[in-house]
Scaffold this active site. Sequence first.
Site, mmCIF file in Angstrom:
data_model
loop_
_atom_site.group_PDB
_atom_site.id
_atom_site.type_symbol
_atom_site.label_atom_id
_atom_site.label_comp_id
_atom_site.label_asym_id
_atom_site.label_seq_id
_atom_site.Cartn_x
_atom_site.Cartn_y
_atom_site.Cartn_z
ATOM 1 N N ASP A 17 1.026 -1.169 -0.045
ATOM 2 C CA ASP A 17 -0.086 0.482 -0.153
ATOM 3 C C ASP A 17 1.177 1.273 -0.029
ATOM 4 O OD1 ASP A 17 -2.421 -2.279 -0.158
ATOM 5 O OD2 ASP A 17 -2.709 -1.085 2.503
ATOM 6 N N GLU A 22 3.928 1.622 -1.097
ATOM 7 C CA GLU A 22 4.527 1.904 -2.465
ATOM 8 C C GLU A 22 3.966 2.469 -3.462
ATOM 9 O OE1 GLU A 22 7.973 1.995 -2.236
ATOM 10 O OE2 GLU A 22 7.181 2.220 -4.237
ATOM 11 N N ILE A 51 -36.850 -5.363 -15.676
ATOM 12 C CA ILE A 51 -36.475 -7.079 -15.838
ATOM 13 C C ILE A 51 -38.345 -7.370 -14.672
ATOM 14 C CG2 ILE A 51 -35.406 -7.454 -13.972
ATOM 15 C CD1 ILE A 51 -33.932 -9.555 -15.202
ATOM 16 N N GLU A 63 -27.478 -15.770 -14.011
ATOM 17 C CA GLU A 63 -26.191 -15.569 -13.521
ATOM 18 C C GLU A 63 -27.066 -14.631 -11.465
ATOM 19 O OE1 GLU A 63 -25.448 -12.942 -16.017
ATOM 20 O OE2 GLU A 63 -26.011 -11.094 -15.311
ATOM 21 N N LYS A 75 -29.016 -11.951 -8.718
ATOM 22 C CA LYS A 75 -29.426 -11.153 -8.908
ATOM 23 C C LYS A 75 -29.143 -10.235 -7.631
ATOM 24 C CE LYS A 75 -33.936 -8.488 -9.985
ATOM 25 N NZ LYS A 75 -33.858 -7.202 -8.541
ATOM 26 N N GLU A 123 -24.311 -3.098 -11.137
ATOM 27 C CA GLU A 123 -24.567 -2.577 -9.758
ATOM 28 C C GLU A 123 -23.882 -2.231 -8.950
ATOM 29 O OE1 GLU A 123 -28.266 -3.727 -10.094
ATOM 30 O OE2 GLU A 123 -28.994 -3.830 -8.194
ATOM 31 N N LYS A 178 -37.212 -14.717 -8.673
ATOM 32 C CA LYS A 178 -36.465 -14.261 -7.488
ATOM 33 C C LYS A 178 -36.853 -15.116 -6.002
ATOM 34 C CE LYS A 178 -37.432 -9.856 -7.338
ATOM 35 N NZ LYS A 178 -37.611 -8.568 -6.218
ATOM 36 N N CYS A 218 -33.885 -9.613 38.058
ATOM 37 C CA CYS A 218 -34.359 -10.240 36.708
ATOM 38 C C CYS A 218 -35.220 -10.690 36.986
ATOM 39 C CB CYS A 218 -32.743 -11.900 36.727
ATOM 40 S SG CYS A 218 -33.753 -12.866 35.811
ATOM 41 N N CYS A 244 -35.377 -14.649 38.803
ATOM 42 C CA CYS A 244 -35.196 -15.140 40.085
ATOM 43 C C CYS A 244 -34.975 -13.531 40.923
ATOM 44 C CB CYS A 244 -33.841 -15.903 40.007
ATOM 45 S SG CYS A 244 -32.935 -14.494 39.377
HETATM 46 S S1 IVH Z 1 -30.206 -7.343 -16.191
HETATM 47 C C1 IVH Z 1 -32.355 -5.112 -19.546
HETATM 48 N N1 IVH Z 1 -28.283 -8.426 -15.007
HETATM 49 O O1 IVH Z 1 -32.742 -5.777 -11.287
HETATM 50 C C2 IVH Z 1 -32.216 -6.525 -18.499
HETATM 51 N N2 IVH Z 1 -30.714 -6.746 -13.686
HETATM 52 O O2 IVH Z 1 -33.317 -4.897 -13.844
HETATM 53 C C3 IVH Z 1 -31.559 -5.665 -17.793
HETATM 54 N N3 IVH Z 1 -30.014 -6.537 -11.290
HETATM 55 O O3 IVH Z 1 -32.262 -2.703 -10.413
HETATM 56 C C4 IVH Z 1 -31.148 -5.717 -16.437
HETATM 57 N N4 IVH Z 1 -28.672 -8.057 -10.706
HETATM 58 O O4 IVH Z 1 -29.759 -3.448 -11.832
HETATM 59 C C5 IVH Z 1 -29.674 -7.220 -14.845
HETATM 60 N N5 IVH Z 1 -27.338 -9.951 -12.466
HETATM 61 C C6 IVH Z 1 -28.255 -8.947 -12.908
HETATM 62 C C7 IVH Z 1 -28.499 -8.070 -11.896
HETATM 63 C C8 IVH Z 1 -29.364 -7.201 -13.093
HETATM 64 C C9 IVH Z 1 -29.664 -6.878 -10.247
HETATM 65 C C10 IVH Z 1 -30.859 -5.164 -11.347
HETATM 66 C C11 IVH Z 1 -30.961 -4.645 -12.132
HETATM 67 C C12 IVH Z 1 -32.354 -4.005 -12.022
HETATM 68 C C13 IVH Z 1 -33.070 -4.839 -11.660
HETATM 69 C C14 IVH Z 1 -34.326 -5.104 -12.974
#
Ligand code: IVH
Length: 707
Positions: free
Chosen positions: A57, A59, A107, A143, A145, A203, A347, A444, A447
């Site tokens: 750090d 450096e 989305i 992936e 969320k 994000e 979800k 307490c 007790c």
């Molecule tokens: S794709 C057109 N990938 O979810 C598709 N969104 O989209 C665009 N989010 O608030 C979104 N992880 O920020 C995508 N791996 C991911 C994500 C992601 C989180 C959030 C995004 C947005 C919400 C709906």
Amino acid sequence: MNPNLIRFAAGLPWERALADNRHMADTDLAERAAQLREALHHHAHLYYVLDAPQLPDAEYDRLFQQLQALEAAHPELLTADSPTQRVIGRVLDGLQPVRHAVPMLSIQTETDTTAAGAAAFDARVRRELALPDDAPPVEYAAELKFDGLAVNLRYETGALVQAATRGDGETGEDVTHNVQTIGQVPLRLRGADWPAVLEVRGEVYMRRDDFETLNARQRDRGEKTYINPRNTAAGAVRQLDAKVAAQRPLSFFAYGLGEVQGWPEGAEPATHAALLDRLAVYGLPVSADRRVVQGAEGLVQFHAEMLIRRDALPFDIDGIVYKVNSLALQKQLGFKTREPRWAVAHKYPAQEQMTPLRGIEIQVGRTGKLTPVAKLEPVFVGGTTVSNATLHNLFELRRKGVRVGDTVIVRRAGDVIPEVVGRVAAVPGPRQPYVPNFRMPRHCPVCASAVVRERGGMDHRCSGGLFCAAQRKQAILHFAGRRAMDVEGLGDKLVDQLVDGGFVRTLPELYTLGVAKLSALERMAEKSAANLVAALEKSKKTSLARFIYALGIRQVGEATAKDLARHFGSLDRVMDAPLDELLQVNDVGPVVAQSIRTFFDQPHNREVAEQLRAAGIHWPEHEAALGPQPLLGKTLVLTGTLPTLSRDQAKALVEAAGGKVAGSVSKKTDYVVAGEEAGSKLAKAQELGVPVLDEAGLQALLAPPVA
Ligand code: IVH
């Protein structure tokens, strides 16, 4: 110009290159500034994105200061993407609107949280693509969320020129000043084969450990704690003062694109997975927890796997995102109003919910600690119905400003005890004055002994010790627990009966219980009584570590008990160990050492230990102190399924050899032992260059060296 500003120690190769260039012509200065920027960008990438720094750090700081000084003397050399611009700390009057070149869509959310949700999406995609039933499975990129705030990063000719929030999707807010302070966001893209204009979407989030550290700091300062990582991250990004944002440790993951102008020859990706790989090449952080899968089955599997791993991730997620992998197919599928047809968010059950607080009760724990417990309107959170949640202590409760009648936020993640994280501020109407000012009782509730608080401490405690029935019950439950003496069948209900009925006042009395006495208890059949007596008998054969742990000494958890057993080898030596010798034990600090000393300095505790031994509890003497300790001081991480050893067996072997088993891989990990289906821990080990062993490799380590 001052020649002292740029004197380079010719150490590292690139520094040597800089040092060679000694002439102070202006062109050289410009060149030197560029080289410094380049070096700092490179090391920031290693540090923040790859988590594998190659420069101390100090450096890094030194180079940073050189660049700062150079730019101060020659303002014309300053560029917008200079690493020095991260820390400028701009304060704005308000956030400026930014019209997105390409709208930031939302989305579609699949509300069915079961596996059927994934199947429904796959069926939709196949229908939209008019695929016949016998067509091969569609390929998807699955992936995480991430639970944070979406931002658009605009790079022009490789330099970050703007960062904006999503806003309403058409127009967001300019948050460049704050996003620049996020170490993981590159100010300049790596390499040179990027499009002239590249908008990266992703994000901004806060890691859980960073969130905890931040809250600990707030607590130390007596300031309000934050409710959750997501809101804290979102609040930080929208700060007007970049200095404030810079103090909130934020992270970033890229997951998509906005506007793109001109991919260079051969650089344009054909799939979403390749796109993320490319973004990683440009130096953007991309999550390693992603997978290309085939059809609905692959989606379901990823969703299920990540649900199991969810609580072990270093950050919060609220589900999985599925995307059609082929970018050509994405184009073909297109959009419907505000959402793409090629992606869906699947979800997980929420880990936080709101519910009314009906009352606050005091619970007395094993060590006498008084915990305010929230009595809640039952609410489904984190997969179960919760009606009690901890409020930790009086000071937490006050800081959160929670009162009976408020609507509060309850969090339940994994096996952690549900907690009230805060109250919902925006509930209209007057606050109900049921308990306007909550106080800790002076006596307490179980007790009636005096309640005390250690000077400067946060916790209130009942001073009754084992006189207090609540403490006695908890002490017995702890003693009988699976990881302590492992007395099967001795649960809360039975302990309540035993203590309330006056059958058991001290731990040794447990071993005086006979079938006749037990059968006299309500709801206790002779068979169950016999089973319990047998379980008690069985528990007598144990290990020194379990016994020490079972005694319930404050601050002595399972790991410390094992360390003590290993270090001293006999109970008498532990009981008599002076402070300075206790401090020699692995991971034992002054607080733990004092607690052990205090415990054994009390004659009645020694007596309990003696009586238990007299009742027949035994363990192999000097069990661990004798064996060879080839793994002494080493930390190992186990992952995946090993061919012959179970997780617990492997752990026991490592510990018997003096090693420690940790839950996550870091730079401090000495070895990762990986079996079948090892996941992100293996990837992390490879990333950090931690040696990876299979079971045979582990056995080789455990075998004492051949003389
Ligand atoms: S794709 C057109 N990938 O979810 C598709 N969104 O989209 C665009 N989010 O608030 C979104 N992880 O920020 C995508 N791996 C991911 C994500 C992601 C989180 C959030 C995004 C947005 C919400 C709906």
